[in-house]
Enzyme design. Structure first.
Site, PDB file in Angstrom:
ATOM      1  N   CYS A   1       0.848  -1.202   0.000  1.00 49.45           N
ATOM      2  CA  CYS A   1       0.000   0.000   0.000  1.00 49.45           C
ATOM      3  C   CYS A   1       0.882   1.251   0.000  1.00 49.45           C
ATOM      4  O   CYS A   1       1.506   1.564  -1.001  1.00 49.45           O
ATOM      5  CB  CYS A   1      -0.972  -0.031   1.173  1.00 49.45           C
ATOM      6  SG  CYS A   1      -2.373   1.094   0.997  1.00 49.45           S
TER       7      CYS A   1
ATOM      8  N   HIS B   1      -3.429  -5.398   0.133  1.00 49.53           N
ATOM      9  CA  HIS B   1      -2.878  -5.923   1.390  1.00 49.53           C
ATOM     10  C   HIS B   1      -2.930  -7.445   1.372  1.00 49.53           C
ATOM     11  O   HIS B   1      -3.910  -8.046   1.845  1.00 49.53           O
ATOM     12  CB  HIS B   1      -3.666  -5.388   2.578  1.00 49.53           C
ATOM     13  CG  HIS B   1      -3.480  -3.934   2.843  1.00 49.53           C
ATOM     14  ND1 HIS B   1      -2.584  -3.449   3.783  1.00 49.53           N
ATOM     15  CD2 HIS B   1      -4.073  -2.844   2.295  1.00 49.53           C
ATOM     16  CE1 HIS B   1      -2.639  -2.123   3.797  1.00 49.53           C
ATOM     17  NE2 HIS B   1      -3.531  -1.737   2.901  1.00 49.53           N
TER      18      HIS B   1
ATOM     19  N   GLU C   1      -1.532  -9.532   3.168  1.00 47.70           N
ATOM     20  CA  GLU C   1      -1.470 -10.139   4.502  1.00 47.70           C
ATOM     21  C   GLU C   1      -2.832 -10.559   5.031  1.00 47.70           C
ATOM     22  O   GLU C   1      -2.940 -11.465   5.865  1.00 47.70           O
ATOM     23  CB  GLU C   1      -0.796  -9.182   5.499  1.00 47.70           C
ATOM     24  CG  GLU C   1      -1.585  -7.930   5.857  1.00 47.70           C
ATOM     25  CD  GLU C   1      -1.299  -6.748   4.953  1.00 47.70           C
ATOM     26  OE1 GLU C   1      -1.548  -5.599   5.369  1.00 47.70           O
ATOM     27  OE2 GLU C   1      -0.820  -6.970   3.814  1.00 47.70           O
TER      28      GLU C   1
END
Length: 603
Positions: free
Chosen positions: A398, A525, A527
């Site tokens: 990001c 993102h 994750e």
């Protein structure tokens, strides 16, 4: 529908979220389908406007919901996809009741906490519990509900009352209450003290809820006499008192619950003993053991501005851990405050400046996570520059991707004033700009949020190979700014490659530096979709590159790499080694070593 309620007492931060997740894992291992709900008593509508220092990271769901980080624990542990409605807040409940009152739904009645707020809470729980979250059509068998905060908090009172009513509403055999409490050991006497838990349970019972199971947090297993005392004073059978003592990593918690027969107590309370099987946690056990036994280290420098609270980057840490265990490396996270890398710190605090640069230069890989605001941005830019110029594996997420583009424009294109309009609205070389659809007047829920599709425009790139030679990938987003499409051709002509874009082709999603061993920036993102048995492809790429094994990782692409199939962008670890040849990593904090800033880490 069966319900398990998890409450907490004595102090906050005991690990209710991990306990609720672990209960779900054990029930799922018994053959049951599980969903989860998190109740947060704060007045915010959601977690989106809260500072990471205030409440840890903001976790983003597929539907764009900005929710509490505990929902990330649920998704990771149970491998499910929750919705924004699985996170209940006081703000959401009151807003829904007030909206009904304004429409005249209460037919002139005086709107009160009881029954209107409490009824709204119960109806919300019943409605959301019916939503399938595991990809199947029918509702789950069990809903695990976590009540945030601590028993006795004034903010929790409407929820306590509602849940007390709810236990009678669903009836015996459909509701089980697990109370997580603290049994401290005073250094002066070295004795496990039960009084805090006694008071906590007394307060809970006084509010209309009686615990079926006590989950006691302590540094070591409870003595038998301590369990007997708790049983007598708290009116809980001895066999229903389990100890959640300190373990090397949190993947051991479901195993602790299983070994202490907690699942039998829960199943008995839910009248499910006859339909559930013995929990099958073989793969989970292997993973926890391998994590404990890893010896060969990989050092990742985490460069950010919220390094004082590791929960601010909880999902990033989890994704790094998932990848490092899959790659059989002991993860060492070096926390590098981005502001400490800047020239101003060199003058004001030279010791901090040197320490930060020593950590950065000693790392095997560098990760710059997302963030907001201009504090520490110059330090992140310097970190990206160091990684680019020295061939150090780099992953920017990001804002981390945006600063990598800014750094490239400044250093390679010679545009010294290149910047983001977030940090300099008047910059003449805007590499990063505000998205047209964003709002500059309202903060909550106005970003580009949730799952969006990214198409690979360059098939022969590292990212596409890591994703199994996919033509597209769906990942979760949370941002207001984007790379300026008008500068893309100039940047690409100088060597950057925007290999992934959105469906329009004008929004940059993935950037790579082909001349670099591993230099990847992503607007999304990754994750948020990483799982213990399914590490994110890009995080595994970072760990592999930092360990000198990227070529091995890329050798078998087309859906399989290093023997691990790729599903939905995650590398699926079908089986793990039994730990032979790995030495114990005693001293790690939840399986992750760090440079001293790991207080409160739950990895």
């Amino acid at each position: 529908m069966k319900y398990v309620l998890v409450t907490g007492g004595v102090v906050s931060g005991l690990g209710k979220g991990v306990t609720a997740s672990s209960i779900g894992v054990v029930l799922k291992a018994c053959g049951l389908r599980v969903t989860s709900i998190k109740i947060d008593p704060y007045l915010n509508t959601d977690a989106g406007t809260m500072s990471p220092f205030e409440h840890g990271e903001v976790f983003v769901l597929d539907d764009g919901g900005e929710v509490d980080l505990d929902l990330g624990n649920y998704e990771r542990f149970l491998d499910i996809k929750l919705t924004r409605d699985n996170n209940i807040t006081t703000g959401k409940i009151y807003q829904s009741v007030i909206d009904k009152e304004r429409k005249g739904d209460y037919l002139g009645k005086t709107v009160q906490v009881v029954p209107h707020i409490t009824d709204a809470i119960q109806e919300w729980i019943e409605r959301v519990a019916q939503i399938p979250v595991d990809g199947k059509e029918d509702p789950a068998d069990v809903c695990v509900i976590e009540l945030g905060g601590t028993i006795g908090d004034i903010e929790s009172m409407p929820f306590i009352e509602a849940l007390g009513q709810f236990s009678y509403r669903v009836g015996p055999g459909n509701f089980c209450l697990v109370h997580v409490s603290l049994v401290p050991v005073l250094n002066v006497v070295g004795e496990q003290k039960t009084k805090p838990t006694q008071h906590s349970v007394r307060g809970l019972r006084g509010l209309g809820l009686t615990p079926n199971i006590l989950a006691c947090r302590s540094t070591k297993a409870l003595d038998d006499n301590v369990k007997l005392k708790l049983s007598q004073f708290c009116h809980v059978p001895v066999e229903n008192i389990v100890t959640l003592y300190d373990v090397p990593n949190i993947w051991h918690l479901p195993l602790l619950l299983r070994d202490q027969k907690a699942h039998e107590a829960i199943l008995k309370g839910l009248s499910l003993l006859d339909v559930a099987r013995e929990p099958d946690l073989e793969e989970w056990t292997d993973r926890a053991r391998v994590c404990d036994m890893l010896q060969e280290p990989v050092r990742i420098a985490m460069v950010g501005k919220y390094t004082g609270l590791s929960d601010s980057y909880l999902s990033v840490l989890k994704a790094l851990l998932h990848a490092s265990v899959a790659w059989h490396r002991k993860l060492i996270v070096d926390w590098v405050p981005s502001g400490d890398l800047e020239d101003a710190t060199a003058k004001e605090a030279p010791h901090d400046y040197k320490a930060a640069w020593d950590l950065l230069m000693g790392a095997d890989g560098i990760l710059v996570p997302g963030g907001f605001g201009d504090r520490g941005v110059q330090g992140k830019i310097l970190a990206a520059k160091y990684a680019r110029e020295n061939g150090v594996p780099f992953l920017g997420i990001c804002l981390g991707m945006q600063i990598a583009v800014i750094e490239f424009a400044r250093s390679v294109l010679g545009l010294e004033n290149a910047n983001s309009t977030e940090f300099d609205p008047e910059t003449k070389n805007a590499c990063v700009i505000f998205m047209p659809e964003g709002s500059k007047t309202h903060m909550g829920g106005t970003m580009r949020l949730g799952s969006r599709r990214t198409y690979f425009k360059v098939s022969n790139c590292i990212s596409a190979k890591l994703y199994g030679n996919a033509s597209f990938v769906d990942e979760r987003h949370r941002h207001r700014y984007e790379v300026n499409p008008e500068m893309v051709s100039q940047l690409e002509s100088a060597g950057l490659s925007f290999v992934g874009r959105d469906e329009t082709g004008s929004r940059m999603e993935i950037v790579e530096l082909p001349s670099h061993p591993y230099f990847v920036g992503v607007q999304f993102h990754p994750e948020f979709k990483s799982r213990p048995g399914k590490p994110s492809a890009l995080f595994l790429g970072l760990i592999a590159a930092a360990s000198g094994g990227l070529e091995m990782a890329l050798k078998k692409y087309g859906g399989v790499s290093n023997g691990m199939p790729i599903i939905n962008g995650n590398w699926v670890v079908k089986s793990l080694q039994n730990g032979n040849g790995y030495k114990s990593s005693n001293g790690a904090l939840h399986g992750v070593y760090c440079n001293g800033n790991g207080n409160g880490m739950h990895v």
